[in-house]
Design a protein around this motif. Structure first.
Motif, short mmCIF file in Angstrom:
data_model
loop_
_atom_site.label_atom_id
_atom_site.label_comp_id
_atom_site.label_asym_id
_atom_site.label_seq_id
_atom_site.Cartn_x
_atom_site.Cartn_y
_atom_site.Cartn_z
N ASP A 52 35.14 28.24 20.90
CA ASP A 52 33.81 27.65 19.69
C ASP A 52 34.01 25.47 19.66
O ASP A 52 33.13 25.41 19.58
CB ASP A 52 34.22 28.01 17.92
N SER A 53 35.55 25.69 19.74
CA SER A 53 35.62 23.98 19.86
C SER A 53 35.54 23.30 21.06
O SER A 53 35.05 22.48 21.31
CB SER A 53 37.20 24.07 20.19
N PHE A 54 34.81 24.73 22.36
CA PHE A 54 34.46 24.33 23.53
C PHE A 54 32.38 24.13 23.67
O PHE A 54 32.02 24.72 24.57
CB PHE A 54 35.16 24.69 24.93
N SER A 55 31.76 24.59 22.17
CA SER A 55 30.80 25.13 22.28
C SER A 55 29.29 24.05 22.95
O SER A 55 29.91 22.89 22.80
CB SER A 55 30.68 25.90 21.25
N GLU A 56 28.46 24.74 22.93
CA GLU A 56 27.52 23.30 22.64
C GLU A 56 26.93 22.84 21.55
O GLU A 56 27.57 21.43 22.10
CB GLU A 56 26.59 24.44 23.09
N GLY A 57 27.12 22.95 20.78
CA GLY A 57 27.07 21.84 19.72
C GLY A 57 28.35 21.36 19.73
O GLY A 57 28.72 19.73 19.30
N GLN A 58 29.47 21.32 19.48
CA GLN A 58 30.72 20.28 19.81
C GLN A 58 30.27 19.80 21.27
O GLN A 58 30.83 18.37 20.90
CB GLN A 58 32.15 21.23 19.87
N PHE A 59 30.69 20.08 21.45
CA PHE A 59 29.91 19.59 23.46
C PHE A 59 28.61 18.21 23.02
O PHE A 59 28.99 17.05 23.25
CB PHE A 59 29.81 20.33 24.78
N VAL A 60 28.22 18.54 22.59
CA VAL A 60 26.96 17.74 22.17
C VAL A 60 27.47 16.61 20.76
O VAL A 60 27.10 15.19 21.56
CB VAL A 60 25.53 18.07 21.57
N ASN A 61 27.82 17.18 19.69
CA ASN A 61 28.71 16.39 18.75
C ASN A 61 28.47 15.06 19.66
O ASN A 61 29.88 13.60 19.27
CB ASN A 61 29.02 16.83 18.13
N LYS A 62 30.42 15.97 20.23
CA LYS A 62 31.53 14.64 20.65
C LYS A 62 30.79 13.74 22.28
O LYS A 62 31.53 12.52 22.17
CB LYS A 62 32.69 15.29 21.30
N THR A 63 30.21 14.15 22.44
CA THR A 63 29.53 13.50 23.84
C THR A 63 28.42 12.30 23.11
O THR A 63 29.00 11.27 24.09
CB THR A 63 28.61 14.50 24.44
N TRP A 64 28.14 12.70 22.11
CA TRP A 64 27.72 11.67 21.32
C TRP A 64 28.33 10.45 21.10
O TRP A 64 28.00 9.31 20.90
CB TRP A 64 26.67 12.00 20.62
N ALA A 65 29.46 10.97 20.16
CA ALA A 65 30.41 9.27 20.13
C ALA A 65 31.34 9.45 20.81
O ALA A 65 31.05 8.05 20.40
CB ALA A 65 31.20 10.94 18.86
N VAL A 66 31.57 9.65 22.00
CA VAL A 66 31.86 9.19 23.33
C VAL A 66 31.43 8.09 23.80
O VAL A 66 31.35 7.09 23.61
CB VAL A 66 32.67 10.25 24.00
N GLU A 67 30.27 8.15 23.25
CA GLU A 67 28.92 7.06 24.38
C GLU A 67 28.70 6.54 23.84
O GLU A 67 28.32 5.16 23.99
CB GLU A 67 27.38 8.12 24.57
N GLU A 68 28.14 6.56 22.76
CA GLU A 68 27.81 5.09 21.50
C GLU A 68 29.11 4.44 20.95
O GLU A 68 29.08 3.25 21.29
CB GLU A 68 27.62 6.39 19.73
N LEU A 69 30.55 4.50 21.11
CA LEU A 69 31.81 4.15 20.87
C LEU A 69 31.95 3.83 22.18
O LEU A 69 32.41 2.83 21.46
CB LEU A 69 32.89 5.50 20.56
N ASN A 70 31.70 3.71 23.37
CA ASN A 70 31.81 3.33 24.54
C ASN A 70 31.32 1.89 23.99
O ASN A 70 31.68 0.86 25.35
CB ASN A 70 32.24 4.01 26.00
N LYS A 71 30.29 1.98 23.22
CA LYS A 71 29.29 0.75 23.04
C LYS A 71 29.99 -0.39 22.96
O LYS A 71 29.68 -1.50 23.12
CB LYS A 71 28.03 0.74 23.13
N LEU A 72 31.00 -0.04 22.35
CA LEU A 72 31.88 -1.04 20.98
C LEU A 72 33.08 -1.47 21.37
O LEU A 72 33.71 -2.08 20.49
CB LEU A 72 30.73 -0.56 19.09
N VAL A 73 33.87 -0.53 22.19
CA VAL A 73 34.78 -0.35 22.59
C VAL A 73 35.06 -2.03 23.56
O VAL A 73 34.61 -1.83 24.82
CB VAL A 73 35.53 0.61 23.30
N THR A 74 35.99 -2.57 22.69
CA THR A 74 36.88 -3.57 24.04
C THR A 74 37.64 -3.87 24.13
O THR A 74 38.86 -2.50 23.71
CB THR A 74 36.67 -4.58 22.91
N ASP A 75 38.68 -4.55 24.85
CA ASP A 75 39.71 -4.67 25.45
C ASP A 75 40.98 -4.72 23.96
O ASP A 75 42.06 -4.58 24.63
CB ASP A 75 40.54 -5.18 26.58
N GLU A 76 41.00 -4.84 22.87
CA GLU A 76 41.39 -5.37 21.98
C GLU A 76 42.23 -4.14 21.54
O GLU A 76 43.11 -4.08 20.92
CB GLU A 76 40.55 -5.82 20.95
N TYR A 77 41.61 -2.99 21.64
CA TYR A 77 41.85 -1.63 21.35
C TYR A 77 42.90 -0.97 21.81
O TYR A 77 42.81 -0.98 23.25
CB TYR A 77 40.59 -0.73 20.79
#
Length: 211
Positions: A39-64
């Motif tokens: 369940d933790s590697f299900s399609e729904g989990q993958f979609v939601n967390k990939t979305w988070a990674v892709e949007e977060l990467n647009k905002l992450v800078t070296d300061e973090y």
């Protein structure tokens, strides 16, 4: 983007074997853990967390310099974030000690750490401007506790938060009807991203990234 490499699939199979081995020797290792891992590697989990990674990467800078995940389960977000190129320390926090053991078995990237604790309770330990904090399971957290944590956070901390309107799950104690309701429930001073995704007409997943 495709982040689930053959190595993680090999890890999932090895972990299922690991769970079976321990279930024959320790009553705490119930065979329901098979389904929990899948369940933790299900399609729904993958979609939601990939979305988070892709949007977060647009905002992450070296300061973090670190990323802490509250309620990280078996570490799917941690894996995806590391796979996407985040090389600094990632700490996956979960209350369930066996989730952390399983997460360690599934780990591919050495910059990921697993911690058995309540992320809300220990928030003060990583409440710094140069931290990223992720919780993709706000529907599982009491609203008063969630608000208290956000109000206490340092101004420069970057937070990525998800919830949904999937009321049919008993452990979903803090769903939001709409994205606007979710945004209104979060006392963030600056919203850098907000969005929603519908999953197979079953529910809507909401995400907010801000400071």
């Amino acid at each position: 983007m495709e982040y689930l490499t053959p190595s993680i699939f090999r890890k999932i199979l090895d972990t299922i074997s690991y769970i079976y081995y321990h279930s024959a020797r320790d009553e705490e290792w119930d065979l329901f853990r098979f389904k929990d891992v899948l369940d933790s590697f299900s399609e729904g989990q993958f979609v939601n967390k990939t979305w988070a990674v892709e949007e977060l990467n647009k905002l992450v800078t070296d300061e973090y310099d670190e990323c802490w995940i509250i309620g990280g389960w078996h570490g799917l977000f941690s894996h995806l974030f590391a796979e996407s190129g985040f090389k600094k320390k990632i700490v996956n926090i979960d209350l369930d000690p066996i989730c952390n053991v399983i997460g360690q078995q599934l780990k591919v990237h050495e910059n990921i750490r697993f911690k058995n604790d309540d992320g809300i309770d220990i928030f003060h330990k990583f409440n710094y401007d140069n931290k990223i904090v992720v919780c993709t399971a706000c529907e599982h957290i009491d609203q008063d506790e969630l608000e208290f944590m956000i109000r206490q956070k340092k101004p420069g901390m970057l937070m990525c938060l998800q919830s949904n309107n999937y009321y049919d799950v008993n452990s979903h104690i803090n769903c939001s009807d709409t994205l606007e309701d979710f945004i209104a429930s979060l006392p963030l001073k600056q919203i850098l991203y907000s969005g929603e995704k519908n999953y197979k007409n079953k529910y809507d997943r909401f995400m907010v990234i801000g400071k």
